[in-house]
Scaffold this motif. Structure first.
Motif, PDB file in Angstrom:
ATOM      1  N   ALA B 314       0.836  -1.209   0.000  1.00  0.00           N
ATOM      2  CA  ALA B 314       0.000   0.000   0.000  1.00  0.00           C
ATOM      3  C   ALA B 314       0.869   1.258   0.000  1.00  0.00           C
ATOM      4  CB  ALA B 314      -0.918   0.010   1.220  1.00  0.00           C
ATOM      5  N   ASP B 315       1.964   1.210   0.793  1.00  0.00           N
ATOM      6  CA  ASP B 315       2.873   2.355   0.847  1.00  0.00           C
ATOM      7  C   ASP B 315       3.501   2.596  -0.519  1.00  0.00           C
ATOM      8  OD1 ASP B 315       2.274   2.198   3.497  1.00  0.00           O
ATOM      9  OD2 ASP B 315       4.207   1.317   4.090  1.00  0.00           O
ATOM     10  N   ARG B 317       2.302   1.873  -3.401  1.00  0.00           N
ATOM     11  CA  ARG B 317       1.286   2.452  -4.287  1.00  0.00           C
ATOM     12  C   ARG B 317       1.146   3.959  -4.034  1.00  0.00           C
ATOM     13  NH1 ARG B 317       0.768   0.636  -8.750  1.00  0.00           N
ATOM     14  NH2 ARG B 317       0.587   2.793  -9.338  1.00  0.00           N
ATOM     15  N   THR B 318       1.130   4.327  -2.740  1.00  0.00           N
ATOM     16  CA  THR B 318       0.975   5.744  -2.363  1.00  0.00           C
ATOM     17  C   THR B 318       2.085   6.586  -2.971  1.00  0.00           C
ATOM     18  OG1 THR B 318       0.015   5.026  -0.280  1.00  0.00           O
ATOM     19  CG2 THR B 318       0.803   7.314  -0.378  1.00  0.00           C
ATOM     20  N   VAL B 319       3.323   6.100  -2.846  1.00  0.00           N
ATOM     21  CA  VAL B 319       4.458   6.871  -3.354  1.00  0.00           C
ATOM     22  C   VAL B 319       4.402   6.963  -4.874  1.00  0.00           C
ATOM     23  CG1 VAL B 319       6.977   6.963  -3.540  1.00  0.00           C
ATOM     24  CG2 VAL B 319       5.908   6.299  -1.371  1.00  0.00           C
ATOM     25  N   ASP B 321       1.866   6.824  -6.810  1.00  0.00           N
ATOM     26  CA  ASP B 321       0.789   7.706  -7.266  1.00  0.00           C
ATOM     27  C   ASP B 321       1.171   9.180  -7.162  1.00  0.00           C
ATOM     28  OD1 ASP B 321      -0.741   5.577  -7.903  1.00  0.00           O
ATOM     29  OD2 ASP B 321      -2.037   5.660  -6.143  1.00  0.00           O
ATOM     30  N   LEU B 322       2.101   9.478  -6.243  1.00  0.00           N
ATOM     31  CA  LEU B 322       2.526  10.877  -6.081  1.00  0.00           C
ATOM     32  C   LEU B 322       3.587  11.272  -7.105  1.00  0.00           C
ATOM     33  CD1 LEU B 322       2.755  11.055  -2.186  1.00  0.00           C
ATOM     34  CD2 LEU B 322       1.170  12.336  -3.635  1.00  0.00           C
ATOM     35  N   SER B 337       2.853  12.029   1.376  1.00  0.00           N
ATOM     36  CA  SER B 337       2.452  10.628   1.582  1.00  0.00           C
ATOM     37  C   SER B 337       2.098  10.349   3.036  1.00  0.00           C
ATOM     38  CB  SER B 337       3.586   9.687   1.151  1.00  0.00           C
ATOM     39  OG  SER B 337       4.692   9.831   2.029  1.00  0.00           O
ATOM     40  N   LEU B 339       4.109   9.079   4.991  1.00  0.00           N
ATOM     41  CA  LEU B 339       4.853   7.861   5.346  1.00  0.00           C
ATOM     42  C   LEU B 339       6.184   8.224   6.005  1.00  0.00           C
ATOM     43  CD1 LEU B 339       4.312   5.866   2.018  1.00  0.00           C
ATOM     44  CD2 LEU B 339       3.256   5.389   4.252  1.00  0.00           C
TER      45      LEU B 339
END
Lengths: 373, 373
Positions: B314-315, B317-319, B321-322, B337, B339
């Protein structure tokens, strides 16, 4: 809107001119006297006593007939007075500790209300630098700024020429009716007709070496910023720049190659923190933050430099003992003497009226040393 | 004192060279891999898994025989390696986030221990500026500083010539055995004999356009300050100056007339805050506060850029997407993020090894966009 002359009254106008044309009374003393006595008339009456306390004879005061003759001459010349503290007097200039008590102006006074930029430089500048100054002045004028300079040879002349169409202010060291240098007769006339000509000295005064630094402080004092184009490290242009810095105005310089000796003064200024400028946009960007509104905390009356109504003999002695031929800041005298600032100012005022004190740039003072004394 | 090669051991030396000569592994990634896995050997073993998590095939890794051939060639050329994190590696350069993992040097290594000043400028500089650079370099050398430059035409060549007698460092974009430009063959030989020649690329590599900014970061990174003489606003010299500023080093420029187009870049730098310098005294005065001791908080091991041992899908994916094709600062990714920084670094490391991430100056990263993807 009333004219400045109406505002302060005809009699007080004569008294103020008498005060400023009197011996030993420079701008700082003038301002302190008006602050303390409320009117020039009262100050004139008090001077003999003050000078006596300073240990000297009373200064020779200008007489009413003398200044009335001057006023007549100013009117004949189509010029007029602007008194410090009265409407019409330039706001930025009024902020100086040594603001001229009175200006004689000829031409378009409204130019003083616009954003002014000083443009100064070497009298013996290169042809390229003169051309650069002319183009820069023209661009500044087209952008709405008023170019202020000193009507000297070289860069000054080029600056006036470039800005003549949009409005330029020429500040001269001698009287408003005295042309210097001689070849600038036509140019000086053009500035008076299309721009504004300013003199601090009364009509008829030939400019002497000591007048030029006074002239330079007015150029810097009128302006939001000072641009130096081609100047030697020890030159009048650098004095103007240092005045601008002292007054909190923007100092700008046009750089040059280290191989070009005429660029040394400008490069030195930039090393000391002046903004490097290459064109009108650079200049306008530098002075933009400095709006009239933010700077013009116009002097309110004459209360800026308070003096005590009197000083004890012991206090007087303390201050005199701290003074010598080397200029020292007034702040330092206050600190070292442990006396209230107003008391120190009073003693200095007395000494100056007695012809024993000299005031220097940066709020410094020194004792005048007499040979053999 | 042990030599760097002894210090890190022959096997690890080979492993480090394999790592730095492998595909998709730039200096930042190299440093992060060593920080995370403790040795180049362990990093090499982990790369296939990391790349898989980044969603790509494993990068082609350099083999031991390949780097052993390179090492042989370096020895034949009379050159040697300096490894990041080992004694002998220049301390100021080691502070860069993108410090070269390994340098190939030929000549007098002890010059790296003295105070270095970069002197760079236009390849097509005026004769006057070249003469100025030569005299400035000579004066800096006589004052004990080591002049660093890039062995290019124009100002660089003049700087090396002026400092050859006192010690100069030439950083080249290609391999240590490749002369560029061709007319500099004799000069490059002289720098290797009397000074120090430095290359980041392996022997035999012809310099390409992309190598020059890498070379420029080494010039700036080795030096306490960078002096620019005559440079156009968009030029390699200005990249070197911006590197110096990014690394917290002194940026200096020699001014010129606004009428001289070749002075534009230098004047621009001064407007942006570079120190105006006119001679060696000005340069030495500017870099004096920056002593080796105060700056050289040498990288301790490889702990500067921590990466987490693992990242959740999930992490990751977050990065991703940014990220996009426009470079963004890593700090910004961390902030947006939410994170932990170590997690973000891990995801970026995986993406880079998978050939999907590009690193830029100033700690920025972007996704590599493939046509049609």
């Amino acid at each position: 809107m009333r004219t400045p002359a109406e505002q302060i009254g005809a009699a007080e106008q004569v008294a103020r001119l008498r005060l400023t044309r009197s011996e030993n009374i420079g701008p700082v003393t003038y301002i302190q006297l008006l602050a303390r006595f409320g009117s020039a008339d009262a100050a004139l009456a008090a001077i003999p006593d003050l000078a006596a306390r300073g240990g000297g004879r009373a200064p020779r005061l200008a007489t009413a007939p003398q200044v009335e003759r001057e006023m007549e001459r100013v009117a004949q010349l189509g010029a007029e007075y602007l008194f410090l503290g009265a409407p019409g007097y330039p706001l930025l200039l009024a902020q100086l500790e040594s603001a001229p008590p009175v200006l004689i102006v000829k031409g378009h006074k409204h130019l003083l209300e616009r954003q002014c930029v000083a443009l100064v430089g070497a009298r013996n500048a290169s042809a390229a630098a003169c051309r650069f100054a002319r183009i820069l002045a023209q661009a500044l004028g087209e952008a709405g700024a008023v170019v202020v300079s000193g009507l000297a040879r070289g860069i000054d002349s080029a600056a006036h020429d470039g800005a003549l169409g949009s409005g330029t202010i020429g500040v001269i060291a001698g009287g408003i009716d005295v042309v210097y240098p001689p070849e600038n007769e036509e140019r000086q006339g053009a500035v008076a007709s299309h721009g504004l000509l300013i003199a601090e000295q009364p009509p008829g005064v030939e400019p002497r070496a000591r007048h030029f630094p006074y002239r330079n402080r007015i150029i810097a004092g009128l302006s939001h910023g000072t641009v130096v184009v081609e100047a030697a490290p020890k030159s009048g242009s650098l004095i103007t720049a240092r005045c601008a810095a002292e007054y909190g105005r923007e100092v700008m310089a046009v750089p040059g190659s280290p191989l070009d000796p005429r660029a040394q003064g400008c490069n030195l200024l930039i090393r000391e923190g002046a903004t490097l400028v290459q064109n009108a946009e650079d200049v306008l960007e530098a002075i933009r933050p400095l709006h009239l509104g933010s700077v013009a905390q116009a002097r309110e009356g004459f209360g800026a430099s308070p003096t005590a109504s009197d000083a004890e003999e012991a206090d007087r002695r303390t201050v005199i003992d701290l003074l010598g031929p080397v200029p020292v800041p007034v702040d330092e005298l206050v600190r070292l003497s442990g006396l209230p600032p107003a008391t120190v100012q009073t003693v200095l005022l007395e000494l100056e009226l007695a012809g024993k004190l000299e005031r220097h740039a940066g709020g410094k003072v020194s004792l005048i040393s007499f040979p053999g004394s």
